[in-house]
Design a protein around this motif. Structure first.
Motif, mmCIF file in Angstrom:
data_model
loop_
_atom_site.group_PDB
_atom_site.id
_atom_site.type_symbol
_atom_site.label_atom_id
_atom_site.label_comp_id
_atom_site.label_asym_id
_atom_site.label_seq_id
_atom_site.Cartn_x
_atom_site.Cartn_y
_atom_site.Cartn_z
ATOM 1 N N MET B 39 -10.808 15.594 0.625
ATOM 2 C CA MET B 39 -10.032 14.349 0.659
ATOM 3 C C MET B 39 -9.220 14.258 1.932
ATOM 4 O O MET B 39 -9.120 13.211 2.557
ATOM 5 N N ARG B 40 -8.638 15.380 2.297
ATOM 6 C CA ARG B 40 -7.823 15.397 3.507
ATOM 7 C C ARG B 40 -8.675 15.013 4.705
ATOM 8 O O ARG B 40 -8.274 14.194 5.531
ATOM 9 N N ARG B 41 -9.824 15.630 4.781
ATOM 10 C CA ARG B 41 -10.696 15.341 5.907
ATOM 11 C C ARG B 41 -11.069 13.870 5.941
ATOM 12 O O ARG B 41 -11.099 13.232 7.002
ATOM 13 N N LYS B 42 -11.370 13.352 4.750
ATOM 14 C CA LYS B 42 -11.781 11.946 4.692
ATOM 15 C C LYS B 42 -10.657 11.036 5.170
ATOM 16 O O LYS B 42 -10.870 10.087 5.906
ATOM 17 N N THR B 43 -9.436 11.341 4.740
ATOM 18 C CA THR B 43 -8.316 10.485 5.142
ATOM 19 C C THR B 43 -8.095 10.547 6.636
ATOM 20 O O THR B 43 -7.854 9.531 7.278
ATOM 21 N N LYS B 45 -10.212 11.220 8.871
ATOM 22 C CA LYS B 45 -11.271 10.538 9.610
ATOM 23 C C LYS B 45 -11.107 9.028 9.516
ATOM 24 O O LYS B 45 -11.292 8.307 10.474
ATOM 25 N N ALA B 46 -10.735 8.547 8.322
ATOM 26 C CA ALA B 46 -10.684 7.100 8.133
ATOM 27 C C ALA B 46 -9.471 6.469 8.786
ATOM 28 O O ALA B 46 -9.512 5.317 9.193
ATOM 29 N N GLY B 47 -8.383 7.185 8.843
ATOM 30 C CA GLY B 47 -7.172 6.565 9.380
ATOM 31 C C GLY B 47 -6.579 5.620 8.356
ATOM 32 O O GLY B 47 -7.108 5.441 7.270
ATOM 33 N N LEU B 48 -5.457 4.997 8.709
ATOM 34 C CA LEU B 48 -4.847 4.081 7.759
ATOM 35 C C LEU B 48 -4.258 2.877 8.473
ATOM 36 O O LEU B 48 -4.075 2.882 9.692
ATOM 37 N N GLY B 104 -3.925 14.113 14.614
ATOM 38 C CA GLY B 104 -5.230 13.731 14.098
ATOM 39 C C GLY B 104 -5.210 12.567 13.134
ATOM 40 O O GLY B 104 -6.257 11.976 12.863
ATOM 41 N N VAL B 105 -4.035 12.211 12.634
ATOM 42 C CA VAL B 105 -3.968 11.093 11.700
ATOM 43 C C VAL B 105 -3.694 9.821 12.491
ATOM 44 O O VAL B 105 -2.703 9.736 13.212
ATOM 45 N N LYS B 106 -4.603 8.862 12.324
ATOM 46 C CA LYS B 106 -4.452 7.641 13.100
ATOM 47 C C LYS B 106 -3.945 6.525 12.213
ATOM 48 O O LYS B 106 -4.383 6.378 11.084
#
Lengths: 443, 343
Positions: B39-43, B45-48, B104-106
């Motif tokens: 889940m962490r990886r998915k988030t 990668k997807a950004g918010l 890494g979190v966009k």
């Protein structure tokens, strides 16, 4: 370098938005943790569908995969139709709660005529999509509380003939590939030798490709797992062995199958691909399987279903049609149809009433005539009886008169003719004496 | 990183409130907890996407606060000497988007500014453009959601959070504040803050906050975090603590000064330096923690699960849309016929 590439990808979604650099630590990098915490509170759910012939080892593999003992029923080989049995379990590992639903096919491949074997499976999958669609289209809906029952992964068990896929396998997989993520596995892989297995796998994959069956490919877009996934994609289909019994090997107890000629260890990578399957299915790609089901397979189903019902995004002139217009049109149609049916029903009702009325009238007339008849009969009898009564009365009265007259006569004769009486008596006695004499002489 | 070797797993038999399902023991390590990493990886990668609206009279420091929150020049201050535009006659909404990244979190951050709010002589219905804008975003999302061919990821322009700036009068809520928050509180998550709080002493601040809380309760205004949406006791305790200290008294700045050898963000005055991130000076850090570090996801969830759903229900009821009436299956129509034929 990697960060910049990712940013470019992210930016590409948003045209005309400029990136900004931060002068310090803001703190939204904790977002994945926030999300994870929320998911832990809510729990996860995962649904696996196992398709395979009876006795091929579906339940055993599930037990081995999840290291537990699910309630298993041994099925008979004489099922008239393919059925699906779904069971839900709550699993708990450290702080993760997983609601796992395992759906097994019962009687798959047992019938004489297997043409319709795939249909119950397709129907089951469609039903789950349908109930999700219904929930999504409700006015008052609660999607975040909804128990997602859509099938996330389908394990297709191929029997280890060593040659090629059966036609039943091909037909079933072809029907399912657009509805669910298919992961083919070779069951009971301990019956095939290593070289045969290699050839078998190549044969299977080439058959799948030549028949256009889309099986699930492990995703390659995330760099952290791309390498592992690529390697695993090359090992498909996984040759697995399932066992819940433990055998001591060396100084450890391992899950294995014991034969007179050796021990097949389930978790030994050189013996079978079980560890690879577990790693791929659960540890690395569970979330991706769920995402694919939702964004790809479910969307496809939804699109087809809504188009079937006549909804479109654009009308024939390619102008965007709002759902509302289509809905209004459909609603009118529906109401008109409803009205028509109501009218039909009303007419039918009126007709029936008329019929019943005439029947009842007929009955009434009949009843009336019978009544008249009976009345006449009764009147006749009555007059007959009256007649008889009259005669009887007449007789009675005449008898009464004669009696009165006789009495009178008797009274008269008694007083006047006493002697006549004695003579008559004597004559009578003599007569009686001669009669009795004759009777004795001639008896 | 995920681990495959069997590290000592904790086997727990949890007593399920939902007794219909058996809770099964695991005999060994399976690897289910690796789903958290997935889940962490998915988030990551997807950004918010995060959309924040700032509402308040001009000069209350809205742009400065946003810049301080996100430590970058997100909004342009509208009261710089070179700024020549006149104060607009009506409230105009002005939104600016940026993409920011951290570890890494966009995030695509959109700040919606409302110049002209409360600045006119006659402020009747000044909330209407804002209400209209919020509803327009919901409408856009709803349309996208109702499409047949939906996008993989529907662009989310709904307002997740609305920061309402209260001037530090020290008395109580003004009529414009009450009216605005009453109306907006129903459709969006409002976080009221006391702006330019360096004009209040600590005692005055406490009194002011208490008074505001009373006023809010008296008018039935629900601000974020709303009591009704607490899901479990832990969350309730956490949110109660927050509810006891809203509205936060904040000070914003983008200038750094030296204090005790450290560089801190602060406002320098003749009588001292007000450290923005010092909890003893002002509550900026609390606001930042609430908005970004702990409740960011919750703000988005409340907007999606509650405010958006409320809008959707209202909207679909208005247009009498009931898909199940059309019969996604023809079940209702068939049943009606059967029951009518028993005449």
């Amino acid at each position: 370098m990697r960060m910049i590439c990712l940013s470019v990808q992210f930016l590409a979604q948003y045209k005309g938005v400029r990136p900004l650099s931060l002068a310090g630590h803001v703190g939204f990098d904790s977002l994945p943790d926030q999300l994870v915490n929320k998911s832990i509170c809510q729990g996860f759910c995962f649904n696996i569908l196992c398709i395979g012939e009876t006795g091929i080892g579906k339940s055993t593999l599930m037990d081995t995969l999840f290291n537990t003992n699910f309630e298993n029923f041994e099925s008979s080989h004489f099922e008239p139709q393919v059925k699906l049995r779904a069971q839900t379990y709550d699993l708990h590992e450290s702080n993760v709660r997983l609601r796992l639903t395992v759906v097994n096919t019962v009687g798959f491949g047992d019938q004489m005529n297997k043409q319709e074997s795939y249909q119950p499976v397709v129907d089951y999958i469609d039903r789950q999509f349908e109930s999700f669609l219904q929930e999504e289209l409700k006015i008052k809906r609660s999607l975040h509380n909804y128990h997602d029952s859509r099938v996330h992964a389908c394990l297709y068990f191929i029997s280890p003939s060593g040659h090629s896929l059966k036609s039943l396998d091909l037909v079933t997989m072809k029907k399912l590939d657009s509805k669910v993520n298919i992961i083919p596995v070779i069951a009971k892989a301990d019956t095939i030798s290593k070289s045969e297995l290699h050839k078998f796998k190549i044969k299977i994959m080439s058959e799948l490709v030549s028949n256009g069956v889309q099986i699930y490919q492990f995703p390659l877009d995330d760099e952290t797992v791309a390498k592992v996934n690529t390697a695993m994609n090359g090992h498909l289909p996984f040759a697995v062995v399932g066992s819940t019994e433990e055998v001591s090997v060396g100084n450890k107890m391992v899950k294995a199958r014991q034969y007179p000629w050796g021990v097949v260890q389930v978790e030994n990578e050189s013996h079978c691909d079980f560890v690879k399957l577990r790693e791929m299915l659960i540890c690395i790609n569970m979330e991706d399987l769920r995402e694919q089901t939702h964004t790809h397979h479910y969307e496809l189903y939804r699109r087809c279903k809504l188009e079937e019902m006549g909804f479109q995004d654009t009308d024939p002139e390619c102008k965007p049609v709002s759902l509302q217009q289509t809905y209004e049109a459909k609603r009118q149609e529906f109401l008109v149809e409803l009205q028509k049916r109501e009218d039909e029903m009303r007419q039918m009702f009126v007709q029936r009433v008329k019929l019943k009325e005439s029947e009842l009238k007929e009955d009434e007339r009949e009843l009336q005539s019978r009544f008249e008849q009976l009345k006449r009969l009764h009147a006749d009898e009555k007059s007959a009886l009256e007649e008889k009564k009259r005669l009887l009365d007449e007789d009675q009265s005449s008898f009464g008169k004669r009696r009165a007259a006789a009495q009178l006569l008797q009274a008269q004769s008694l007083t006047a003719n006493g002697k006549k009486d004695k003579d008559r008596k004597k004559a009578l006695i003599c007569g009686a004496y001669w009669i009795s004499l004759f009777a004795i002489l001639y008896s | 990183m995920w681990t495959l070797q069997s590290c000592g797993s904790v086997l727990t038999l949890s007593i399920n409130a939902d007794l219909a399902r058996p809770c099964t023991d695991l005999f060994g390590y399976v690897g289910i907890e690796a789903v958290l990493d997935q889940m962490r990886r998915k988030t990551i990668k997807a950004g918010l996407e995060f959309n924040i609206m700032v509402v308040g009279q001009s000069g209350l420091g809205k742009s400065t606060l946003v810049n301080t929150l996100f430590k970058s020049k997100v909004s342009r201050k509208s009261c710089t000497p070179n700024y020549e535009e006149k104060i607009s006659k009506t409230v105009k909404l002005h939104s600016v988007s940026h993409v920011i990244e951290e570890k890494g979190v966009k995030m695509k951050l959109t700040v919606i500014d409302t110049p002209g709010f409360g600045d006119q002589i006659n402020n009747d219905n000044c909330w209407e453009p804002i209400v209209k804008h919020v509803n327009e975003q919901y409408e856009k999302y709803l349309r996208e959601e109702l499409h047949i061919n939906r996008k993989r990821r529907i662009p989310d322009s709904r307002v997740h959070c609305c920061i309402y700036f209260l001037p530090a009068t020290g008395h109580r809520l003004r009529p414009i504040d009450v009216e605005f928050m009453k109306r907006l509180g129903k459709i969006v998550s409002i976080v009221p803050v006391i702006a330019k709080a360096d004009t209040l002493t600590i005692e005055e601040r406490q009194e002011f906050k208490e008074q505001i809380r009373q006023d809010l309760a008296a008018n039935g205004i629900r601000v974020y975090p709303q009591k009704e949406y607490d899901e479990d006791p832990e969350e309730r305790i956490l949110n109660d603590r927050i509810r006891e200290s809203i509205p936060f008294a904040v000070v914003g700045t983008d200038k750094e000064h030296q204090v005790n050898g450290n560089k801190v963000l602060g406002r320098k005055t003749k009588w001292g330096i007000i450290e923005v991130e010092n909890v003893a000076h002002c509550e900026f850090a609390n606001l930042r923690d609430l908005l970004i570090r702990s409740h960011l996801q919750d703000l988005k969830d409340v907007t999606h699960d509650i405010h958006y759903e409320t809008y959707r229900v209202r909207r679909l009821n208005e247009s009498n849309m009931n898909y199940s009436e059309l019969g996604l299956s023809t079940w209702p129509l068939e049943n009606k016929c059967e029951s009518d034929s028993h005449l």
